[in-house]
Design a protein around this motif. Structure first.
Motif, PDB file in Angstrom:
ATOM      1  N   MET A  31      21.497  -0.752  27.574  1.00  0.00           N
ATOM      2  CA  MET A  31      22.745  -0.270  28.156  1.00  0.00           C
ATOM      3  C   MET A  31      23.850  -0.578  27.149  1.00  0.00           C
ATOM      4  SD  MET A  31      22.769   0.960  31.266  1.00  0.00           S
ATOM      5  CE  MET A  31      21.843  -0.013  32.429  1.00  0.00           C
ATOM      6  N   LEU A  32      24.549   0.468  26.714  1.00  0.00           N
ATOM      7  CA  LEU A  32      25.680   0.251  25.811  1.00  0.00           C
ATOM      8  C   LEU A  32      26.908  -0.120  26.636  1.00  0.00           C
ATOM      9  CD1 LEU A  32      24.903   0.557  22.895  1.00  0.00           C
ATOM     10  CD2 LEU A  32      23.573   2.153  24.256  1.00  0.00           C
ATOM     11  N   ASN A  33      27.934  -0.622  25.960  1.00  0.00           N
ATOM     12  CA  ASN A  33      29.129  -1.050  26.697  1.00  0.00           C
ATOM     13  C   ASN A  33      29.969   0.122  27.201  1.00  0.00           C
ATOM     14  OD1 ASN A  33      28.475  -3.731  26.453  1.00  0.00           O
ATOM     15  ND2 ASN A  33      29.669  -4.032  24.575  1.00  0.00           N
ATOM     16  N   THR A  34      29.930   1.237  26.484  1.00  0.00           N
ATOM     17  CA  THR A  34      30.714   2.412  26.900  1.00  0.00           C
ATOM     18  C   THR A  34      29.881   3.674  26.671  1.00  0.00           C
ATOM     19  OG1 THR A  34      31.620   2.803  24.688  1.00  0.00           O
ATOM     20  CG2 THR A  34      32.895   1.326  26.119  1.00  0.00           C
ATOM     21  N   SER A  35      30.273   4.762  27.324  1.00  0.00           N
ATOM     22  CA  SER A  35      29.546   6.023  27.123  1.00  0.00           C
ATOM     23  C   SER A  35      29.795   6.566  25.715  1.00  0.00           C
ATOM     24  CB  SER A  35      29.934   7.043  28.191  1.00  0.00           C
ATOM     25  OG  SER A  35      31.314   7.269  28.167  1.00  0.00           O
ATOM     26  N   GLN A  36      30.974   6.257  25.136  1.00  0.00           N
ATOM     27  CA  GLN A  36      31.243   6.685  23.751  1.00  0.00           C
ATOM     28  C   GLN A  36      30.254   6.019  22.799  1.00  0.00           C
ATOM     29  OE1 GLN A  36      33.422   5.738  25.973  1.00  0.00           O
ATOM     30  NE2 GLN A  36      35.291   6.956  25.882  1.00  0.00           N
ATOM     31  N   GLU A  37      29.986   4.733  23.030  1.00  0.00           N
ATOM     32  CA  GLU A  37      29.034   4.031  22.164  1.00  0.00           C
ATOM     33  C   GLU A  37      27.618   4.559  22.349  1.00  0.00           C
ATOM     34  OE1 GLU A  37      30.926  -0.235  20.930  1.00  0.00           O
ATOM     35  OE2 GLU A  37      29.390  -0.227  22.494  1.00  0.00           O
ATOM     36  N   ARG A  38      27.285   4.926  23.581  1.00  0.00           N
ATOM     37  CA  ARG A  38      25.962   5.521  23.822  1.00  0.00           C
ATOM     38  C   ARG A  38      25.824   6.804  23.004  1.00  0.00           C
ATOM     39  NH1 ARG A  38      23.256   7.999  28.504  1.00  0.00           N
ATOM     40  NH2 ARG A  38      25.019   9.449  28.577  1.00  0.00           N
ATOM     41  N   ARG A  39      26.858   7.652  23.078  1.00  0.00           N
ATOM     42  CA  ARG A  39      26.859   8.915  22.326  1.00  0.00           C
ATOM     43  C   ARG A  39      26.723   8.636  20.825  1.00  0.00           C
ATOM     44  NH1 ARG A  39      25.439  13.586  23.613  1.00  0.00           N
ATOM     45  NH2 ARG A  39      24.501  13.546  21.581  1.00  0.00           N
ATOM     46  N   GLY A  40      27.488   7.652  20.355  1.00  0.00           N
ATOM     47  CA  GLY A  40      27.485   7.325  18.926  1.00  0.00           C
ATOM     48  C   GLY A  40      26.129   6.824  18.464  1.00  0.00           C
ATOM     49  N   LEU A  41      25.532   5.924  19.238  1.00  0.00           N
ATOM     50  CA  LEU A  41      24.233   5.359  18.850  1.00  0.00           C
ATOM     51  C   LEU A  41      23.136   6.424  18.945  1.00  0.00           C
ATOM     52  CD1 LEU A  41      22.382   3.058  18.018  1.00  0.00           C
ATOM     53  CD2 LEU A  41      22.357   2.269  20.401  1.00  0.00           C
ATOM     54  N   LEU A  42      23.213   7.255  19.969  1.00  0.00           N
ATOM     55  CA  LEU A  42      22.231   8.337  20.133  1.00  0.00           C
ATOM     56  C   LEU A  42      22.253   9.254  18.902  1.00  0.00           C
ATOM     57  CD1 LEU A  42      20.238   9.677  22.135  1.00  0.00           C
ATOM     58  CD2 LEU A  42      22.171  10.906  23.102  1.00  0.00           C
ATOM     59  N   ASP A  43      23.452   9.659  18.478  1.00  0.00           N
ATOM     60  CA  ASP A  43      23.569  10.519  17.291  1.00  0.00           C
ATOM     61  C   ASP A  43      23.073   9.799  16.043  1.00  0.00           C
ATOM     62  OD1 ASP A  43      24.633  12.466  18.881  1.00  0.00           O
ATOM     63  OD2 ASP A  43      26.730  12.117  18.289  1.00  0.00           O
ATOM     64  N   HIS A  44      23.446   8.526  15.915  1.00  0.00           N
ATOM     65  CA  HIS A  44      23.048   7.719  14.761  1.00  0.00           C
ATOM     66  C   HIS A  44      21.518   7.681  14.649  1.00  0.00           C
ATOM     67  CE1 HIS A  44      23.615   4.322  11.898  1.00  0.00           C
ATOM     68  NE2 HIS A  44      22.572   3.768  12.496  1.00  0.00           N
ATOM     69  N   LEU A  45      20.831   7.471  15.766  1.00  0.00           N
ATOM     70  CA  LEU A  45      19.365   7.398  15.759  1.00  0.00           C
ATOM     71  C   LEU A  45      18.762   8.781  15.512  1.00  0.00           C
ATOM     72  CD1 LEU A  45      18.790   4.935  18.758  1.00  0.00           C
ATOM     73  CD2 LEU A  45      18.525   4.425  16.319  1.00  0.00           C
ATOM     74  N   ASN A  46      19.266   9.781  16.227  1.00  0.00           N
ATOM     75  CA  ASN A  46      18.695  11.128  16.080  1.00  0.00           C
ATOM     76  C   ASN A  46      18.893  11.675  14.667  1.00  0.00           C
ATOM     77  OD1 ASN A  46      17.802  10.959  18.697  1.00  0.00           O
ATOM     78  ND2 ASN A  46      19.295  12.369  19.544  1.00  0.00           N
ATOM     79  N   ASP A  47      20.035  11.364  14.051  1.00  0.00           N
ATOM     80  CA  ASP A  47      20.274  11.774  12.659  1.00  0.00           C
ATOM     81  C   ASP A  47      19.233  11.190  11.718  1.00  0.00           C
ATOM     82  OD1 ASP A  47      22.496  13.137  13.436  1.00  0.00           O
ATOM     83  OD2 ASP A  47      23.961  11.652  12.698  1.00  0.00           O
ATOM     84  N   ARG A  48      18.658  10.066  12.089  1.00  0.00           N
ATOM     85  CA  ARG A  48      17.643   9.416  11.254  1.00  0.00           C
ATOM     86  C   ARG A  48      16.221   9.774  11.699  1.00  0.00           C
ATOM     87  NH1 ARG A  48      22.160   7.398  11.095  1.00  0.00           N
ATOM     88  NH2 ARG A  48      22.973   6.234   9.318  1.00  0.00           N
ATOM     89  N   GLY A  49      16.105  10.769  12.578  1.00  0.00           N
ATOM     90  CA  GLY A  49      14.777  11.211  13.036  1.00  0.00           C
ATOM     91  C   GLY A  49      14.157  10.280  14.065  1.00  0.00           C
ATOM     92  N   LEU A  50      14.967   9.427  14.669  1.00  0.00           N
ATOM     93  CA  LEU A  50      14.469   8.461  15.658  1.00  0.00           C
ATOM     94  C   LEU A  50      14.908   8.955  17.034  1.00  0.00           C
ATOM     95  CD1 LEU A  50      15.710   5.365  13.612  1.00  0.00           C
ATOM     96  CD2 LEU A  50      13.387   6.337  13.609  1.00  0.00           C
ATOM     97  N   HIS A  51      13.924   9.429  17.803  1.00  0.00           N
ATOM     98  CA  HIS A  51      14.273  10.200  18.993  1.00  0.00           C
ATOM     99  C   HIS A  51      14.454   9.365  20.254  1.00  0.00           C
ATOM    100  CE1 HIS A  51      14.447  13.983  16.937  1.00  0.00           C
ATOM    101  NE2 HIS A  51      13.402  13.568  16.238  1.00  0.00           N
TER     102      HIS A  51
END
Ligand SMILES: *Cc1c(COP(=O)(O)O)cnc(C)c1O
Length: 386
Positions: A297-317
């Motif tokens: 659980m991230l602290n905010t929905s913005q951080e969730r969005r940011g981490l999701l993009d960060h992982l997906n950009d690296r091919g980590l789904h």
């Protein structure tokens, strides 16, 4: 980065292929075959059920449960808003209205107090989900509901998990299982209806088999079979049951493998929880998990969005999860509530992130996910240091 880590990847774990070939060779590929019978016996004995009927999906098992409840217009069914569509769909199709309960923040299971507030004489059933394979507060839910309504456990995540030593799926009048490709034990598409009351067994078989008493006929109880009730063609093909038996027979290995994946994430991400950057999934001490997934659980929905993009950009789904049902057009059309109050659901659904999770996930792939999460926060990873 060249490697990609999928969110899920189903794996052969035992005799699936051999059994499927045998089912084809033996000539019984429709429902009600010998492999279906073996799966049903294995599950009945593990769960202590009166009977287990294999179905084409968990969605269909819920349809069967809704038919067995004989719901009529004016009846109400309470479901968590934080769940998959199927948890609610069957009851709406049977003519019931929905009420959306909130979840509680520890297990993300249906909140007993929220259920209590929604109960009245129109409520016929309550449908808890054991999210991520962690048992919800099922005893408190059962106490709140009492004899006034039935409990149907949507146990798509929780097969072989326990609460206080008791199997998930054994608490309600019915529970349902999923063997969809994305679940712990899979056969592509499949499910089961678990019957915990003897007096439901006969009728459940009739509804499964197009409303006919074919089973009583095959057992020699009636001299011809005929159309006696409502129903549909809910039974799982013996070919898929053969696949499923191969999976279920290796349940100990599958669960222990998934537990290892879970524990590796949990330990590796401790450093970020300590810094207050995220919160890890929890398993209360009186439960054994079915190890269906790992989430943070991230602290905010913005951080969730940011981490999701960060992982997906690296091919980590990695991926988020349920969009609350009470915010969906069909969910809103199906409720009799003028005002749905689910603050925990609204909050959690925006902050939760599920990490890649499957039986054959390698340590290297897991470490790549962990390192990427640390790098998102600009914190040195414990894996690089070791
Ligand atoms: C997967 C899932 C279902 C639906 O399962 P199917 O077998 O695909 O019909 C229902 N409820 C929950 C909670 C699920 O995760």
């Amino acid at each position: 980065m060249a490697t990609t880590v999928p969110f899920n990847r189903p794996a052969i774990v035992g005799s699936e292929i051999e059994y499927v070939i045998k089912a084809i060779a033996d000539g019984h590929s429709s429902s009600g075959g010998p492999f279906s019978e073996r799966c049903s016996q294995l599950l009945s004995s593990e769960l202590g059920a009166r009977d287990v009927l294999l179905t084409t999906s968990c969605t269909d098992a819920l349809e069967l449960a809704a038919l067995l409840l004989d719901l009529s217009p004016g009846d109400v069914v309470i479901v968590p808003s934080f769940t998959f569509v199927s948890t609610a769909l069957a009851f709406v199709r049977a003519g019931a209205k929905l009420r959306f309960a909130d979840i509680e923040p520890t297990t993300l299971g249906i909140c007993p107090e929220s259920v209590q507030e929604l109960l009245d004489e129109r409520v016929r059933a309550v449908v808890p989900v054991h999210y991520a394979g962690v048992g919800c507060k099922i005893h408190q839910v059962a106490d709140a509901v009492g004899p006034a309504a039935e409990i149907v456990e949507d146990n798509a995540h929780g097969l072989f998990g326990t609460v206080e030593g008791r199997q998930l799926g054994s608490f309600g009048r019915f529970s349902t299982l999923s063997f969809h490709e994305t679940k712990n034990f899979n056969c592509g598409e499949g499910g089961a209806l678990v019957l915990n009351r003897t007096d439901d067994v006969e009728r459940a078989h009739v509804l499964l088999d197009k409303g006919t008493n074919r089973r009583a006929f095959l057992q020699g109880q009636v001299d011809k079979y005929s159309w006696v009730d409502t129903g549909s063609s809910f039974g799982l093909s013996n070919l898929l049951a053969a696949y499923l038996l191969g999976q279920l027979q290796r349940r100990t290995e599958v669960l222990s493998r998934r537990e290892s994946v879970w524990r590796h994430y949990h330990q590796a991400l401790d450093g970020l929880e300590e810094r207050g950057l995220l919160t890890r999934m929890q398993i209360p001490s009186n439960r054994t998990c079915a190890w269906h997934m790992y989430y943070v659980m991230l602290n905010t929905s913005q951080e969730r969005r940011g981490l999701l993009d960060h992982l997906n950009d690296r091919g980590l789904h990695a991926t988020f999860h349920y969009v609350p049902l009470h915010s969906s057009p069909a969910g809103l059309a199906a409720t009799d509530q003028s005002n749905v109050v689910c603050p925990v659901t609204d909050d959690v659904s925006g902050r939760l992130l599920r990490l890649p999770f499957f039986n054959t996930l390698s340590l290297a792939a897991q470490d790549a996910v962990v390192e990427a999460i640390y790098s998102y926060f600009g914190v040195g990873s414990p894996i690089q240091n070791s």
